[in-house]
Every structure is written in structure tokens, then in C-alpha cells.
Design an enzyme around this catalytic site. Structure first.
Site, PDB file in Angstrom:
ATOM      1  N   GLY A   1       4.220 -49.705  14.666  1.00 44.18           N
ATOM      2  CA  GLY A   1       5.567 -49.806  15.225  1.00 44.18           C
ATOM      3  C   GLY A   1       5.706 -50.822  16.328  1.00 44.18           C
TER       4      GLY A   1
ATOM      5  N   THR B   1       4.442 -55.051   4.550  1.00 42.04           N
ATOM      6  CA  THR B   1       3.790 -53.911   3.888  1.00 42.04           C
ATOM      7  C   THR B   1       4.759 -53.121   3.016  1.00 42.04           C
ATOM      8  OG1 THR B   1       4.217 -52.634   5.868  1.00 42.04           O
ATOM      9  CG2 THR B   1       2.043 -53.629   5.675  1.00 42.04           C
TER      10      THR B   1
ATOM     11  N   CYS C   1       9.876 -55.108   9.282  1.00 39.28           N
ATOM     12  CA  CYS C   1       8.951 -54.085   9.762  1.00 39.28           C
ATOM     13  C   CYS C   1       9.402 -52.715   9.262  1.00 39.28           C
ATOM     14  CB  CYS C   1       8.855 -54.060  11.288  1.00 39.28           C
ATOM     15  SG  CYS C   1       7.697 -52.783  11.834  1.00 39.28           S
TER      16      CYS C   1
ATOM     17  N   SER D   1       0.146 -61.539  11.314  1.00 42.88           N
ATOM     18  CA  SER D   1       0.566 -60.855  12.532  1.00 42.88           C
ATOM     19  C   SER D   1       0.143 -59.387  12.528  1.00 42.88           C
ATOM     20  CB  SER D   1       2.081 -60.949  12.641  1.00 42.88           C
ATOM     21  OG  SER D   1       2.515 -60.313  13.813  1.00 42.88           O
TER      22      SER D   1
ATOM     23  N   LYS E   1       0.693 -61.319  17.336  1.00 44.87           N
ATOM     24  CA  LYS E   1       1.223 -59.955  17.279  1.00 44.87           C
ATOM     25  C   LYS E   1       2.738 -59.948  17.415  1.00 44.87           C
ATOM     26  CE  LYS E   1       0.726 -55.378  17.638  1.00 44.87           C
ATOM     27  NZ  LYS E   1       1.494 -55.003  16.436  1.00 44.87           N
TER      28      LYS E   1
END
Lengths: 302, 244
Positions: A72, A194, A131, A21, A45
Site C-alpha cells: 500500500g 499486479t 496500485c 518500483s 519506490k
């Protein structure tokens, strides 16, 4: 099943390669470059209840063997994804797609997942509780086992599709979060999102990213990702989708050997738009080199 | 867009820190002036975007300023060396907007993409006025190249060491039909406020992929969010929303 095929939450994939994504849009732009039906699937996404621009720019920084992003969750919002993006995708992709969902509250996650539950092309919901680039949501759900479980339960209550929870590596003990998600009813897990990082611009003496911090991805994180996939896969019974810096067929085989059921490829798509195609094409020869007859036999401990 | 290998033909210094690089390769996907290419350099993860300065058959000219590690590595490359290049990126300038008397305004390292534009406009037979702005005479480049195309060239420098003293806006003529511009954002903003016609403004932003996948270089416009690498780098005056 073919030599490259694998299974993910009861759905067969022609191969384990899934663009991650945020590196593949809603697919159709890559379909101008190659036939994306050769992919196992792809994760679209990150989609939220409302449209989002994301963070201020700059929101990209180069790093040794990787990159930082603080995008973001820019996305057009779930209504437009359903009305515009998915019909466009259906014209160039005929396989089940992984719907990546983010939110700022348990209700947000449930709302967006309920909306996407009605979409026939969505094969899995990949729920991003990791995220690092949004405040008051995102990663805060993924760093606390109880909060993670509450998202899983809320989402499971509104969908019959397999629910894969995307986990953050920015925790002391990823296994405890993974187990909490499994216990709450998750059908699978994907990791790693991440790793939080930052860079400074020597000329301005200020952080490069407007958001100061961003998520590190690319080959730099591969060993960390592999380690976390291994730790998680041996601790849970549900399938784990491995990701983090995978850039070659060999990296992918390592991920599978560490216990991943399928593998997502992220940053590699951004420096080579044909990266996933090349990995799939290189896979049979790489398997031959290491005496692997088919990918099903690779799962450790099975 | 395509990903091909280019071979370096030559590299020379135009000023203390501006370099002109000529490369040979497949340029077939470059369709408009104002587009850019994305170079993959040994030892760096992300590619580096650089605008197309000139194009002649299979010869691609890039003019860039030394600003960071990427451009430093690029400046050390020698003829015969190769590098992978994604070409045909970005929307580029629309020549059909030019009208009868187009005006081109470039500042510093924003000058290079205007060169191919000037050449294409001259090929249509139109008179082309060009304003080139630099900090000092020592930083100036390419004025002779624009003159050789038959453009009317006005030069401005901040310190007055070459041409008119001041900013590019001081040299805007009375009569023009459309403005094409590229340069640092404060200059673009000043041009935006000074012109009376439509304008095509080329923007620069830190990019991730350069082809629309990562959303790294997005900006807000009157007509919605746009990616500088894909719906840009050229935006029309009436759609620009200044961020501060």
C-alpha cells in the site's frame, strides 16, 4: 549504440533491464550489493504527496510461483524523497532514474510530478494509476479510460520529462485504457502492475493479508503480462515497458519480442537481490543462442 | 549479506514439532546473535526466514517449529542436501547493553536465538540468567544446553508439567541489568510490562524479501517506521509501539 542498448522515450539505456518500483527501494541499499550503474535504469519506490505507512500487516503472502503484496505504497513522501533519498541515490547511481509516482486525486499526481520535474536525475516519470492496494485512488484511475486520460493531461501540463503511465491488468480491456492514455499525451506505457488475488490461512480460517486482497506478482503472472504487452504494443505508437514475472534473460527476450521497448524486473529482486545483475550478464549468451545480433532488431513489426 | 549454498549436516527432532538443523557453509556474514537467515526451498517462491540458534566455525544451527509448508519441506530435508541461504540479515542483539547481570527470556520457538546470545554473553564472563517458557513439558527443549553454558535457568510451563506453573513473567528475578527476549507477541507484551530495566525485544513478522527491499514487514515505532527485517528484528523497549 551497444549490442544490449535500447531507447526509451528518447533516452538511451545501456540495456533494457529496469528494476521495478517497490522492489528496489531508492536504490542505495542494492548499491551495497553490486554496482547498480550496470542497470539500464531503475524505477524507484512509489512516491506520494504525503508520507505513508501503507496497509496493516501481514501484507505479504507466498503463492505458487509468485507472491501477493498489499504494502500500500509505504514511502516517506515526495519532500523527503527529494531532500534525502535522491541525494543519497546520486552518490551511487549516475544514470537517469525512473520516478514512480502515485496519488489519490488528479491534483496529487500533478503536485508530486511537478515537484519531481525539477530533479535533474529523474529521466522519466512513471505514473502509477494501477496500485491495487490503496482505496480511493490508485487503481480506480487505471480502470476507467476517461479518468486515466485526466491524470495524463494533468501530469503532462506540469512536466517536460517523458511521462510513462503504469497500467493495471485488472480491467476487461487494457487496450482501451492504453489508447486513452496515448491520446491524452502519454509518452509511454508500462505494464502490468499486479493482478488482484487473495489467500486464506487454513489455521486461522481468515485471509492471510490484513487487507484481504493483494497484488500477485512473480513468474505466475508472466504469460498474462506477456499477452497484455503484446496486445498493447501493437495498438499504440508510444513505447511500452513490459513487466510481470520476468526472472531470466529468456523471459526478457520474450517481452522484447512481444513488443516491449524495455523491461522491468520486480519480484525476482526480492528472492534474489542480485537477479537484475544476473539477467544482464546472461543476456549476451542468451542472444547468441537465439541468433540475436542486437536488441534493436527485435521489435516486431518495425 | 551474502547468498551462499549450505549443506545439511544433520537434522533431528527436539520435540513433536520442533527440529534442530545443522548446516555447513559460509557463516562469515553472521555478526551478531539474534540475526536470521533466509532459506530458499525447492517448490516455494518466497524464502523462509529463520533465526540463528548457534554458530561454530562453518556450522550453523537452526531450530524451528513446524508451522506451515515451508517448515514442513525443511523438516523433510536430509543430510547432504543443499539449500541457498541469504545470511547476515537483521540487526541482532547488542551485547554492549547487557550490563553486569543480563536476563534472557524466551518463549517456545523464541528460545533458539537466545542460545547464541547466552553463549556470547558467557564468553565475556558475566553471570547469565535465563527464563524459558513452554506450554507443556513435552514442548520444552534446550534447557540442558543453557545449563551447560553455565547459565542460571528457570523453567515455566503453562500447565505446570515442568518447572514453575504459569508464564515467564512469574519467574523474573529481583536483580538484573538488561532483558533480552524473544517469543510470541503476547509474551513480549507481558515482559514489556513486567521489567524495570531496558530491554531488547525480538519480533517476528511475515516477510517478503528479508533484506529491506519490499517493505512487507514494516512496523510503527516511537522513532518512526522500521522494517523488522532490516532495522529489526530486535527493537529497544523505549521505541516499541504496540499495534493494538
Amino acid at each position: 549504440m551497444g549490442r544490449l542498448s535500447v531507447e526509451l522515450c528518447g533516452v538511451e539505456l545501456d540495456n533494457p533491464v529496469i528494476p521495478a518500483s517497490g522492489t528496489f527501494g531508492y536504490g542505495y541499499e542494492f548499491a551495497e550489493l553490486y554496482d547498480i550503474n550496470l542497470l539500464g535504469s531503475f524505477s524507484f519506490k512509489g512516491t506520494t504527496r504525503e508520507p505513508r505507512f501503507g496497509n496493516d500487516t501481514p501484507r505479504i503472502a507466498d503463492c505458487p510461483a509468485g507472491m501477493l503484496n498489499s504494502v500500500g505504497l509505504q514511502n516517506p513522501g515526495v519532500d523527503r524523497v527529494i531532500d534525502t533519498e535522491l541525494p543519497r541515490l546520486a552518490k551511487c547511481f549516475r544514470k537517469p532514474v525512473m520516478a514512480n509516482v502515485s496519488g489519490f486525486s488528479v491534483e496529487d499526481y500533478a503536485y508530486t510530478c511537478r515537484r519531481l520535474d525539477g530533479e535533474p536525475q529523474v529521466g522519466w516519470l512513471e505514473v502509477n494509476i494501477s496500485c491495487p492496494n490503496v482505496h480511493g485512488g490508485g487503481m480506480s484511475f487505471g480502470t476507467d479510460p476517461k479518468a486515466a486520460a485526466s491524470v495524463v493531461r494533468a501530469v503532462k501540463a506540469v512536466t517536460t520529462k517523458p511521462v510513462i503511465i503504469k497500467l493495471t491488468p485488472n480491467v476487461t480491456d487494457i487496450v482501451s485504457v492504453a489508447k486513452a492514455c496515448e491520446d491524452a499525451g502519454a509518452d509511454g506505457l508500462s505494464l502490468i502492475n499486479t493482478l488482484l488475488g487473495m489467500r486464506v490461512d487454513l489455521r486461522t480460517r481468515k485471509p492471510i493479508l490484513a487487507n484481504v486482497m493483494g497484488g500477485l506478482s512473480g513468474p505466475a503472472v508472466f504469460p498474462v503480462a506477456l499477452r497484455m504487452v503484446w496486445q498493447t504494443a501493437r495498438a499504440v505508437r508510444i513505447p511500452v515497458v513490459g513487466m510481470g514475472g520476468v526472472s531470466s534473460a529468456e523471459d526478457l527476450l520474450e517481452m522484447l519480442m512481444a513488443g516491449a521497448a524495455a523491461v522491468e524486473v520486480g519480484a525476482a529482486n526480492l528472492i534474489d537481490p542480485w537477479a537484475c545483475k544476473k539477467i544482464i550478464e546472461a543476456l549476451p549468451a542468451a542472444m547468441d543462442r537465439y541468433g540475436i545480433k542486437n536488441l534493436q532488431e527485435l521489435r516486431i513489426g518495425e | 549479506m551474502n547468498d551462499t549454498i549450505f549443506t545439511i549436516l544433520s537434522q533431528r527432532k527436539l520435540t513433536e514439532n520442533v527440529f534442530e538443523l545443522k548446516l555447513n557453509g559460509d557463516t562469515s556474514r553472521i555478526t551478531r546473535p539474534g540475526q536470521f537467515v533466509n532459506l530458499r526451498l525447492e517448490g516455494l517462491y518466497l524464502r523462509r526466514p529463520i533465526s540463528v540458534c548457534d554458530l561454530e566455525g562453518e556450522t550453523l544451527t537452526l531450530v524451528y517449529k513446524l508451522v506451515g509448508r515451508g517448515t514442513l519441506l525443511l523438516s523433510q530435508m536430509r543430510p547432504g542436501q543443499t539449500l541457498p541461504v541469504l545470511t547476515g540479515l537483521g540487526n541482532g542483539y547488542d551485547l554492549s547493553l547487557a550490563g553486569e547481570r543480563p536476563l534472557l527470556i524466551g518463549g517456545g520457538v523464541g528460545v533458539p536465538p537466545l542460545y547464541l546470545l547466552a553463549r556470547r554473553l558467557r564468553e565475556t564472563g558475566k553471570p547469565v540468567s535465563v527464563i524459558l517458557g513452554f506450554n507443556t513439558a513435552a514442548e520444552a527443549f534446550y534447557a540442558d544446553r543453557f545449563l551447560a553454558l553455565g547459565c542460571t535457568v528457570s523453567l515455566t510451563t503453562v500447565d505446570g508439567s515442568l518447572g514453575q506453573r504459569g508464564f515467564v513473567t512469574a519467574a523474573i528475578p529481583a536483580d538484573y541489568t538488561h532483558v533480552y527476549t524473544c517469543g510470541p507477541e503476547p509474551m513480549l507484551k507481558a515482559v514489556y510490562r513486567s521489567i524495570r530495566t531496558g530491554g531488547s525485544f525480538s519480533f517476528e513478522k511475515r516477510m517478503g524479501c528479508g533484506f529491506g527491499a519490499c517493505m512487507g514487514c514494516s512496523c510503527r515505532t516511537i522513532t518512526g517506521y522500521k522494517r523488522i527485517c532490516r532495522e529489526g528484528p530486535v527493537l529497544q523497549k523505549e521505541e516499541i509501539l504496540w499495534e493494538d
